[in-house]
Design a protein around this motif. Structure first.
Motif, PDB file in Angstrom:
ATOM      1  N   UNK A 120       0.835  -1.190   0.000  1.00 20.35           N
ATOM      2  CA  UNK A 120       0.000   0.000   0.000  1.00 20.35           C
ATOM      3  C   UNK A 120       0.875   1.246   0.000  1.00 20.35           C
ATOM      4  N   UNK A 121       0.322   2.388  -0.420  1.00 21.53           N
ATOM      5  CA  UNK A 121       1.101   3.621  -0.377  1.00 21.53           C
ATOM      6  C   UNK A 121       1.604   3.914   1.036  1.00 21.53           C
ATOM      7  N   UNK A 122       2.728   4.619   1.118  1.00 22.15           N
ATOM      8  CA  UNK A 122       3.330   5.069   2.367  1.00 22.15           C
ATOM      9  C   UNK A 122       3.807   3.913   3.236  1.00 22.15           C
ATOM     10  N   UNK A 123       4.183   2.815   2.582  1.00 20.33           N
ATOM     11  CA  UNK A 123       4.801   1.714   3.306  1.00 20.33           C
ATOM     12  C   UNK A 123       6.224   1.546   2.807  1.00 20.33           C
ATOM     13  N   UNK A 124       7.035   0.871   3.611  1.00 16.87           N
ATOM     14  CA  UNK A 124       8.399   0.519   3.213  1.00 16.87           C
ATOM     15  C   UNK A 124       8.457  -0.992   3.038  1.00 16.87           C
ATOM     16  N   UNK A 125       9.216  -1.435   2.049  1.00 14.70           N
ATOM     17  CA  UNK A 125       9.243  -2.848   1.697  1.00 14.70           C
ATOM     18  C   UNK A 125      10.666  -3.377   1.754  1.00 14.70           C
ATOM     19  N   UNK A 126      10.824  -4.564   2.336  1.00 11.99           N
ATOM     20  CA  UNK A 126      12.152  -5.171   2.465  1.00 11.99           C
ATOM     21  C   UNK A 126      12.089  -6.649   2.142  1.00 11.99           C
ATOM     22  N   UNK A 127      13.220  -7.194   1.719  1.00  7.09           N
ATOM     23  CA  UNK A 127      13.391  -8.635   1.590  1.00  7.09           C
ATOM     24  C   UNK A 127      14.182  -9.096   2.803  1.00  7.09           C
ATOM     25  N   UNK A 128      13.638 -10.075   3.529  1.00  7.86           N
ATOM     26  CA  UNK A 128      14.185 -10.497   4.817  1.00  7.86           C
ATOM     27  C   UNK A 128      14.488 -11.995   4.791  1.00  7.86           C
ATOM     28  N   UNK A 129      15.619 -12.373   5.385  1.00  5.61           N
ATOM     29  CA  UNK A 129      15.978 -13.778   5.564  1.00  5.61           C
ATOM     30  C   UNK A 129      15.166 -14.323   6.730  1.00  5.61           C
ATOM     31  N   UNK A 130      14.326 -15.307   6.473  1.00 10.61           N
ATOM     32  CA  UNK A 130      13.439 -15.830   7.511  1.00 10.61           C
ATOM     33  C   UNK A 130      14.183 -16.595   8.600  1.00 10.61           C
ATOM     34  N   UNK A 131      15.372 -17.117   8.315  1.00  8.78           N
ATOM     35  CA  UNK A 131      16.123 -17.860   9.327  1.00  8.78           C
ATOM     36  C   UNK A 131      16.847 -16.940  10.302  1.00  8.78           C
ATOM     37  N   UNK A 132      17.438 -15.883   9.783  1.00  6.35           N
ATOM     38  CA  UNK A 132      18.206 -14.976  10.646  1.00  6.35           C
ATOM     39  C   UNK A 132      17.431 -13.718  11.002  1.00  6.35           C
ATOM     40  N   UNK A 133      16.320 -13.460  10.287  1.00  6.44           N
ATOM     41  CA  UNK A 133      15.527 -12.238  10.425  1.00  6.44           C
ATOM     42  C   UNK A 133      16.355 -10.991  10.116  1.00  6.44           C
ATOM     43  N   UNK A 134      17.384 -11.156   9.281  1.00  6.83           N
ATOM     44  CA  UNK A 134      18.189 -10.027   8.828  1.00  6.83           C
ATOM     45  C   UNK A 134      17.610  -9.472   7.523  1.00  6.83           C
ATOM     46  N   UNK A 135      17.586  -8.156   7.419  1.00  8.05           N
ATOM     47  CA  UNK A 135      17.148  -7.504   6.188  1.00  8.05           C
ATOM     48  C   UNK A 135      18.258  -7.593   5.152  1.00  8.05           C
ATOM     49  N   UNK A 136      17.916  -8.077   3.935  1.00  8.72           N
ATOM     50  CA  UNK A 136      18.894  -8.185   2.866  1.00  8.72           C
ATOM     51  C   UNK A 136      18.814  -7.024   1.893  1.00  8.72           C
ATOM     52  N   UNK A 195      16.339  -3.305   0.847  1.00 13.69           N
ATOM     53  CA  UNK A 195      15.173  -2.417   0.896  1.00 13.69           C
ATOM     54  C   UNK A 195      14.752  -2.096  -0.532  1.00 13.69           C
ATOM     55  N   UNK A 196      13.507  -2.367  -0.839  1.00 14.68           N
ATOM     56  CA  UNK A 196      12.981  -2.032  -2.162  1.00 14.68           C
ATOM     57  C   UNK A 196      12.339  -0.653  -2.066  1.00 14.68           C
ATOM     58  N   UNK A 197      13.047   0.345  -2.557  1.00  6.96           N
ATOM     59  CA  UNK A 197      12.593   1.720  -2.377  1.00  6.96           C
ATOM     60  C   UNK A 197      13.252   2.319  -1.143  1.00  6.96           C
ATOM     61  N   UNK A 198      12.879   3.527  -0.786  1.00  6.10           N
ATOM     62  CA  UNK A 198      13.518   4.200   0.353  1.00  6.10           C
ATOM     63  C   UNK A 198      13.286   3.448   1.660  1.00  6.10           C
ATOM     64  N   UNK A 199      14.329   3.250   2.464  1.00  7.96           N
ATOM     65  CA  UNK A 199      14.161   2.641   3.791  1.00  7.96           C
ATOM     66  C   UNK A 199      13.402   3.598   4.711  1.00  7.96           C
ATOM     67  N   UNK A 200      12.839   3.095   5.796  1.00  7.91           N
ATOM     68  CA  UNK A 200      12.067   3.952   6.695  1.00  7.91           C
ATOM     69  C   UNK A 200      12.985   4.868   7.519  1.00  7.91           C
ATOM     70  N   UNK A 201      12.592   6.128   7.649  1.00  5.86           N
ATOM     71  CA  UNK A 201      13.374   7.030   8.497  1.00  5.86           C
ATOM     72  C   UNK A 201      12.920   6.966   9.949  1.00  5.86           C
ATOM     73  N   UNK A 202      11.920   6.124  10.227  1.00  8.19           N
ATOM     74  CA  UNK A 202      11.416   5.954  11.596  1.00  8.19           C
ATOM     75  C   UNK A 202      12.018   4.742  12.290  1.00  8.19           C
ATOM     76  N   UNK A 203      12.900   4.016  11.587  1.00  6.75           N
ATOM     77  CA  UNK A 203      13.542   2.824  12.139  1.00  6.75           C
ATOM     78  C   UNK A 203      15.053   2.981  12.041  1.00  6.75           C
TER      79      UNK A 203
END
Length: 329
Positions: free
Chosen positions: A217-233, A235-243
């Motif tokens: 949805x608009x105004x969301x941030x999207x990431x691809x995450x490794x489900x085993x380590x829960x590490x972000x690999x 960011x698709x588009x701008x990363x969040x400035x609130x995190x």
């Protein structure tokens, strides 16, 4: 006379093999098979050996007017990962193509990239490095290698990279999957520069294709995450400035509020098992201001056709900041 610089990878127990001639890739040709002259190949192997053991540039003379010049590519641990060399006149000057090593700890989500022209720091998060890279139609291969390829898997791939000076360069990436004594998964290798690229660093046909079927949805941030380590690999588009998502050695706070750990693990398990449609939870992430900021989080599995894997290793995760009442803002 001056010949082109040749890049040889340095791996214990293996005959040095040439993987680049200038900036042209080569398919791991053993040095003796590439340099047909016995004196040239012998001097080249001696130069590579001396350069590897001494960790410094070296020169081995073949004759008064012929010598092998060698330059090491050092890893973050100061070990030599590769050697550039050439057979040339001893008085010739000049340096090989710009190159650097990388060591990505996929278990911890930390990248060591000493000498990389794309970042100002040598230690940062894998996701931070990935924001500078565009692997084009090889993006799925790269993601699969990062999370699920077998040990000693190797990958040679071209990419465009946004450098810290604002220019975009075409680079060659040579990577190998390995494991530390502590059992951590690492992707190590060498990258070298082809030169300035005139195509955009982010084209619509890259990682975007992998997640295009799950438009957030608009105004969301999207990431691809490794489900085993829960590490972000990535960011698709701008990363969040609130995190506070960037790696920071001085910030010891957990990235997720401890009271939300169980909910995050449950979401990861449901995504991995494909046991439900898009799930939504509220998670408090470490915020730049020192506190924790609540976000609505959804997760969907990403299918990269991992050779028969019955459970996905990657997830498409979306974040939307919540208002003070706990709903998306």
């Amino acid at each position: 006379m001056s010949s082109q610089w040749l890049l040889s990878l340095v791996e214990p127990g293996s005959v040095p093999a040439i993987v680049a001639c200038g900036t042209s890739p080569k398919n791991s040709v053993p040095v003796p098979g590439f340099l047909r002259s016995r004196s040239d190949s012998g001097a080249a192997l001696a130069a590579i050996s001396t350069c590897t053991s001494g960790h410094t540039p070296t020169s081995v003379h073949i004759s008064p007017k012929r010598a092998v010049q060698a330059r090491p590519v050092l890893g973050s641990d100061e070990a030599v990962r590769g050697v550039w060399f050439r057979v040339t006149d001893p008085v010739d000057t000049g340096e090989p193509p710009l190159s650097w090593s990388f060591d990505w700890n996929m278990t911890a989500g930390i990248a060591l990239v000493p000498g990389s022209p794309a970042v100002a720091r040598s230690l940062l998060g894998v996701a931070e490095v990935m924001t500078t890279l565009d692997f084009g139609d090889r993006a799925a291969d790269v993601l699969t290698m990062l999370v699920s390829a077998e040990l000693d898997t190797r990958l040679a791939v071209d990419a465009t990279q946004l450098w810290s000076d604002g220019t975009t360069h075409q680079i060659r990436v040579l990577a190998r999957v390995c494991e530390s004594k502590a059992g951590e998964r690492w992707v190590r290798g060498i990258a070298y520069d082809y030169g300035v690229s005139h195509r955009p660093n982010r084209s619509p046909s890259t990682i975007g294709d992998i997640i295009a079927s799950s438009a957030p949805a608009p105004r969301t941030c999207t990431a691809i995450v490794d489900l085993d380590t829960l590490e972000t690999l990535h960011w698709h588009g701008p990363p969040p400035d609130t995190v506070a998502w960037r790696f920071d050695e001085a910030d010891h706070r957990p990235r997720v509020h401890p009271d939300d750990d169980d909910a995050v693990q449950a979401l990861a398990s449901a995504t991995r098992d494909k046991s439900a449609d898009r799930k939504e939870i509220v998670v408090r992430f470490r915020a730049p201001d020192g506190g924790y900021s609540p976000h609505t989080v959804t997760s969907l599995p990403i299918d990269l056709d991992e050779h028969g894997a019955d459970r996905p290793r990657l997830a498409l995760v979306t974040l939307a900041e919540c208002s003070s009442g706990g709903s998306p803002s």
